[in-house]
Design an enzyme around this catalytic site. Structure first.
Site, PDB file in Angstrom:
ATOM      1  N   ASN A 394       0.822  -1.208   0.000  1.00 57.99           N
ATOM      2  CA  ASN A 394       0.000   0.000   0.000  1.00 57.99           C
ATOM      3  C   ASN A 394       0.855   1.257   0.000  1.00 57.99           C
ATOM      4  O   ASN A 394       1.004   1.908  -1.027  1.00 57.99           O
ATOM      5  CB  ASN A 394      -0.934  -0.007   1.214  1.00 57.99           C
ATOM      6  N   ASP A 395       1.447   1.599   1.141  1.00 56.06           N
ATOM      7  CA  ASP A 395       2.211   2.845   1.241  1.00 56.06           C
ATOM      8  C   ASP A 395       3.361   2.906   0.239  1.00 56.06           C
ATOM      9  O   ASP A 395       3.677   3.982  -0.272  1.00 56.06           O
ATOM     10  CB  ASP A 395       2.774   2.996   2.659  1.00 56.06           C
ATOM     11  N   VAL A 396       3.975   1.763  -0.051  1.00 58.28           N
ATOM     12  CA  VAL A 396       5.163   1.749  -0.910  1.00 58.28           C
ATOM     13  C   VAL A 396       4.825   1.906  -2.385  1.00 58.28           C
ATOM     14  O   VAL A 396       5.720   1.982  -3.229  1.00 58.28           O
ATOM     15  CB  VAL A 396       5.972   0.449  -0.708  1.00 58.28           C
ATOM     16  N   THR A 397       3.517   1.970  -2.714  1.00 61.89           N
ATOM     17  CA  THR A 397       3.092   2.176  -4.104  1.00 61.89           C
ATOM     18  C   THR A 397       2.307   3.467  -4.285  1.00 61.89           C
ATOM     19  O   THR A 397       1.779   3.730  -5.359  1.00 61.89           O
ATOM     20  CB  THR A 397       2.210   1.000  -4.583  1.00 61.89           C
ATOM     21  N   ALA A 435       0.700   3.665   7.292  1.00 57.36           N
ATOM     22  CA  ALA A 435       1.043   5.064   7.536  1.00 57.36           C
ATOM     23  C   ALA A 435      -0.199   5.924   7.714  1.00 57.36           C
ATOM     24  O   ALA A 435      -0.105   7.102   8.040  1.00 57.36           O
ATOM     25  CB  ALA A 435       1.891   5.611   6.392  1.00 57.36           C
TER      26      ALA A 435
END
Length: 465
Positions: A394-397, A435
């Site tokens: 999620n956050d890393v994309t 996050a």
């Protein structure tokens, strides 16, 4: 009884084996060999330590009993723990290392004669400084690791817990620890020793509670570093070279890893330690969910896109770990390869809940190491790829990290998934990541959301292919 010279040689051999272990663990291909070196080194260190005692009294028998009990508990946990719970397990074990350092320091302070450190009230100055630092760092490691465990386990909220004047309070407490150590060395008063340990436990809690969920991988590696320095400090007190070497290796490697993780998030190490980021979804995020349309599909739609692609990049995340979908994912990839489709894996440095989390899961599913690429090595390939299959990341994309200066993850390097022709995003819902930030990728024209359990969805896609 073994001679001091011979024990020093064996401790040196164990230290070399520990270095070889770290070297082996730096690559998935040599990690098993690295573990083997580490085990042999630890067996040698423990054996030599027992042999240096010389007097195998009743106390030694009790030590053996507790070793067996502790080893049995550790083995039971290792066999039973699921991969999804590995991050909190690591945090829990770090807390035990810190607590062990505190207990050894307490023993040395109360009975210094047993450690050849002097007498109560007249302990060698250098030894007192070493044990004080070891105890303080150990106490910080213990309480900080407990908070990290509670956050990772979901018992405590992963959102930052902050209050006015927090940094000033931490500074005052940090300076008070230094002052207590100075006074303790001057007076050797037991109340100052206990006060120093109590205050160290307190600041360990205060240092970790303001750190948000997105920074948890850094917290894990940072606490790993703390546990090493605590062990090294106690090693100097006990004049045990094996403990000094091991602690220094763990402390320095953990510090380097923390720096690498911060670099992977474009964050200052000190900003993470002192503040962290992350939180709940903002009202703006919730408005986006209400106003922006989302395209959703099923396994049949995903299978059609994948079958007609010439290249696919898999982006694993924590959702894959929760669903234990790595084996189903490997089966899907094998099926695609049979159709002459090029498949690669893109792993972000902070994907999951601890460093290397995704690499371990993929290795468990026997994914070839040469198909797994880090962010810097594969990010340019997304623009020339037909389909990106995002499974639980999620956050890393999230493209917001590159476009919105107001976002708490702004500046964090992310995978350029949105540049693919089509994006298949497997997720249970539109909820934000760890996050606490809504993912703009959900609403892109080229994104097809697959709302389901990651394992079941992947298995259904394989059937349709």
């Amino acid at each position: 009884m073994i001679s001091p010279n011979l024990s020093a040689i064996f401790y040196l051999v164990s230290g070399i084996l520990f270095i070889l272990a770290l070297r082996g663990l730096s690559s998935p291909e040599t990690s098993r060999q690295g573990n083997f070196f580490g085990i042999i080194g630890m067996v040698i260190a423990i054996t030599v330590t027992f042999l240096t005692v010389g007097n195998f009294s009743n106390a030694i028998i009790y030590v053996f009993i507790f070793l067996i009990i502790g080893g049995a508990i550790g083995a039971f946990i290792a066999f039973k723990i699921p991969m999804t719970a590995m991050p909190e397990l690591v945090a829990g074990f770090h807390s035990l290392v810190g607590l062990a350092a505190v207990f050894v320091a307490i023993s040395a302070f109360l009975n210094p004669e047993a450690f050849n450190l002097g007498f109560p009230g007249d302990i060698k100055l250098a030894s007192l400084i070493e044990m004080s630092i070891g105890a303080a760092v150990g106490a910080i490691t213990f309480s900080g690791s407990i908070i990290a465990f509670l956050k990772l386990r979901g018992i405590m909220s992963g959102s930052p817990i902050t209050f006015k004047g927090q940094h000033i309070l931490n500074l005052i407490i940090g300076l008070s620890i230094i002052a207590l150590i100075y006074l303790l060395c001057s007076t050797q008063t037991s109340s100052l020793f206990w006060g120093m340990i109590a205050v160290s436990f307190l600041i360990g809690v205060l240092l970790i509670i303001p750190i948000g969920g997105a920074d948890m991988p850094v917290v894990i590696s940072m606490l790993n570093s703390y546990s090493g320095w605590a062990a090294a400090g106690i090693g100097f007190t006990l004049e045990n070279s094996a403990l000094i070497i091991t602690g220094a290796l763990v402390g320095s490697s953990g510090a380097i890893l923390s720096y690498i993780m911060c670099k992977g998030m474009n964050r200052s190490f000190f900003s993470v330690i002192l503040g962290g980021f992350g939180g709940e979804a903002t009202s703006t995020d919730k408005e986006k969910k209400d106003k922006k349309p989302v395209k959703s599909g099923n396994a049949e739609d995903a299978a059609f896109l994948l079958k007609n692609a010439s290249s696919v990049i898999i982006v694993p995340g924590y959702g894959m770990a929760v669903a234990q979908a790595q084996h189903a994912l490997r089966e899907m990839v094998d099926t695609l390869k049979k159709n002459d489709i090029k498949v690669s894996y893109a792993v972000h440095p902070v994907a999951g809940r601890m460093p290397g989390h995704m690499n371990v899961l993929l290795a468990e599913a026997n994914v070839p190491y040469d198909e797994v690429f880090e962010l810097d090595d594969i990010n340019n390939d997304f623009a020339n790829t037909d389909v990106a299959f995002v499974i639980g990341a999620n956050d890393v994309t999230n493209p917001v990290a590159k476009t919105d200066p107001q976002s708490p993850i702004f500046g964090m390097p992310v995978l350029d998934v949105e540049k693919c022709k089509s994006v298949l995003f497997v997720k249970r819902s539109l909820s934000p990541g760890y996050a606490g930030v809504d993912n703009e990728l959900f609403y892109r024209e080229n994104t097809l959301m697959l709302f389901a359990d990651a394992k079941k969805m992947t298995e259904d896609i394989v059937k349709n292919i």
